[in-house]
Design a protein around this motif. Structure first.
Motif, PDB file in Angstrom:
ATOM      1  N   ASN A 197      20.739 -26.819  12.681  1.00 53.41           N
ATOM      2  CA  ASN A 197      20.536 -26.837  11.233  1.00 53.41           C
ATOM      3  C   ASN A 197      21.830 -27.123  10.467  1.00 53.41           C
ATOM      4  OD1 ASN A 197      18.372 -26.718   9.369  1.00 53.41           O
ATOM      5  ND2 ASN A 197      19.079 -24.742   8.610  1.00 53.41           N
ATOM      6  N   ASP A 198      22.711 -27.907  11.089  1.00 51.80           N
ATOM      7  CA  ASP A 198      23.958 -28.321  10.454  1.00 51.80           C
ATOM      8  C   ASP A 198      23.885 -29.807  10.102  1.00 51.80           C
ATOM      9  OD1 ASP A 198      25.157 -25.807  10.747  1.00 51.80           O
ATOM     10  OD2 ASP A 198      25.821 -26.293  12.786  1.00 51.80           O
ATOM     11  N   TRP A 199      24.401 -30.159   8.927  1.00 46.24           N
ATOM     12  CA  TRP A 199      24.457 -31.565   8.530  1.00 46.24           C
ATOM     13  C   TRP A 199      25.586 -32.248   9.282  1.00 46.24           C
ATOM     14  CZ3 TRP A 199      20.735 -33.986   6.006  1.00 46.24           C
ATOM     15  CH2 TRP A 199      19.893 -33.247   5.160  1.00 46.24           C
ATOM     16  N   LYS A 200      25.310 -33.441   9.817  1.00 44.81           N
ATOM     17  CA  LYS A 200      26.335 -34.209  10.517  1.00 44.81           C
ATOM     18  C   LYS A 200      26.202 -35.686  10.148  1.00 44.81           C
ATOM     19  CE  LYS A 200      27.691 -33.367  14.622  1.00 44.81           C
ATOM     20  NZ  LYS A 200      27.776 -33.203  16.102  1.00 44.81           N
ATOM     21  N   TYR A 201      27.349 -36.371  10.127  1.00 44.93           N
ATOM     22  CA  TYR A 201      27.322 -37.808   9.885  1.00 44.93           C
ATOM     23  C   TYR A 201      26.792 -38.523  11.129  1.00 44.93           C
ATOM     24  CZ  TYR A 201      30.234 -37.119   5.728  1.00 44.93           C
ATOM     25  OH  TYR A 201      30.719 -36.720   4.504  1.00 44.93           O
ATOM     26  N   VAL A 202      25.873 -39.458  10.912  1.00 46.60           N
ATOM     27  CA  VAL A 202      25.311 -40.268  11.991  1.00 46.60           C
ATOM     28  C   VAL A 202      25.903 -41.669  11.902  1.00 46.60           C
ATOM     29  CG1 VAL A 202      23.196 -41.226  12.978  1.00 46.60           C
ATOM     30  CG2 VAL A 202      23.185 -38.921  11.995  1.00 46.60           C
ATOM     31  N   VAL A 203      26.220 -42.252  13.050  1.00 51.38           N
ATOM     32  CA  VAL A 203      26.831 -43.579  13.067  1.00 51.38           C
ATOM     33  C   VAL A 203      25.806 -44.647  12.684  1.00 51.38           C
ATOM     34  CG1 VAL A 203      27.971 -45.324  14.477  1.00 51.38           C
ATOM     35  CG2 VAL A 203      28.522 -42.903  14.796  1.00 51.38           C
ATOM     36  N   ASN A 204      26.013 -45.282  11.547  1.00 51.35           N
ATOM     37  CA  ASN A 204      25.231 -46.431  11.097  1.00 51.35           C
ATOM     38  C   ASN A 204      26.156 -47.288  10.247  1.00 51.35           C
ATOM     39  OD1 ASN A 204      22.431 -47.036  11.779  1.00 51.35           O
ATOM     40  ND2 ASN A 204      21.987 -44.947  11.133  1.00 51.35           N
ATOM     41  N   VAL A 205      26.873 -48.197  10.928  1.00 51.48           N
ATOM     42  CA  VAL A 205      27.911 -48.988  10.277  1.00 51.48           C
ATOM     43  C   VAL A 205      27.640 -50.472  10.474  1.00 51.48           C
ATOM     44  CG1 VAL A 205      30.371 -49.457  10.154  1.00 51.48           C
ATOM     45  CG2 VAL A 205      29.590 -47.149  10.647  1.00 51.48           C
ATOM     46  N   GLY A 206      27.566 -51.217   9.363  1.00 52.85           N
ATOM     47  CA  GLY A 206      27.408 -52.660   9.437  1.00 52.85           C
ATOM     48  C   GLY A 206      26.110 -53.076  10.093  1.00 52.85           C
ATOM     49  N   GLU A 207      26.131 -54.243  10.756  1.00 48.16           N
ATOM     50  CA  GLU A 207      24.957 -54.775  11.439  1.00 48.16           C
ATOM     51  C   GLU A 207      25.017 -54.559  12.944  1.00 48.16           C
ATOM     52  OE1 GLU A 207      22.233 -56.094  10.185  1.00 48.16           O
ATOM     53  OE2 GLU A 207      22.940 -55.749   8.135  1.00 48.16           O
ATOM     54  N   GLU A 208      26.184 -54.199  13.453  1.00 51.48           N
ATOM     55  CA  GLU A 208      26.359 -54.066  14.899  1.00 51.48           C
ATOM     56  C   GLU A 208      26.151 -52.646  15.389  1.00 51.48           C
ATOM     57  OE1 GLU A 208      29.702 -55.152  18.342  1.00 51.48           O
ATOM     58  OE2 GLU A 208      30.166 -55.376  16.197  1.00 51.48           O
ATOM     59  N   TYR A 209      26.682 -51.680  14.666  1.00 51.31           N
ATOM     60  CA  TYR A 209      26.606 -50.287  15.099  1.00 51.31           C
ATOM     61  C   TYR A 209      25.524 -49.558  14.302  1.00 51.31           C
ATOM     62  CZ  TYR A 209      31.177 -51.725  16.832  1.00 51.31           C
ATOM     63  OH  TYR A 209      32.203 -52.400  17.437  1.00 51.31           O
TER      64      TYR A 209
END
Length: 215
Positions: free
Chosen positions: A137-149
């Motif tokens: 139940n902790d907020w975390k950044y998820v990797v979603n960068v550009g068109e590749e990642y």
């Protein structure tokens, strides 16, 4: 072997040995710094160097409604830092990135037979979360960068949380309600020190009609 040549060869061996030791020590220091809030940054004409994080990558608490478990539009998303980190780590996680399959139809109602009735309306879509709630139940950044990642996740959300369709025809004493169901997905995220790690996050998976009878 003439004395000058022998001395020269010994000098070369000494330099190479110290260079190897230096690289080994630098590798250890790099690993040490990497776990303490540093990341690699490529600078024109300066090469690669370790740069200290300017701020924590632990997201601030979010006030959400209707049991929201992910957010796509995040104003404080550390995109620049992630781009630098993924230059080094992106290839390691290349099999993780991609998008879920999505039916051409946008809603379940267009995929069922004409004589069938959907008890709970729902909407299916593909989302690219940048912030999500994990199993703790902790907020975390998820990797979603550009068109590749990218990590595209298929979700299905309830159109409403009221009683199910055709519930008036149920026997007396029975009540119905549309309820959101969830599933856990493993996604690449960011730890507090800026290190990419796999974690499990909760996403809406389908809308279910629940029936409650007399006690």
């Amino acid at each position: 072997m003439p004395m000058p040549i022998a001395v020269f060869m010994l000098l070369i061996i000494f330099i190479l040995a110290n260079t190897s030791i230096g690289y080994a020590v630098w590798g250890q220091k790099s690993s040490h710094f990497r776990t303490r809030g540093y990341f690699y940054e490529d600078k024109p004409h300066e090469g690669r160097r370790l740069k200290r994080l300017q701020h924590s990558v632990s997201p601030k608490p979010r006030d959400t409604e209707n049991n929201v478990t992910f957010i796509e539009d995040v104003s404080d998303y550390p995109e620049k830092m992630l781009k630098e980190i993924l230059k080094m780590e992106g290839k390691v996680h290349k099999d993780i990135f991609g998008r879920d399959f999505l039916f051409k139809e946008r809603t379940i109602s267009t995929r069922i037979e004409p004589e069938e009735t959907k008890l709970c309306p729902s909407l299916e879509k593909l989302v690219y979360p940048k912030l999500a709630l994990n199993t703790d139940n902790d907020w975390k950044y998820v990797v979603n960068v550009g068109e590749e990642y990218v990590q595209g996740v298929r979700v299905e959300t309830c159109g409403h949380f009221e009683k199910c369709s055709m519930s008036d025809s149920f026997p007396a004493g029975y009540t119905t309600k549309c309820e959101q169901q969830y599933v856990f997905r493993r996604l690449l995220s960011v730890a507090d020190k800026g290190k990419t790690v796999m974690d499990e996050f909760r996403f809406p998976s389908c809308c279910l009609c629940t029936i409650r009878g007399p006690s």
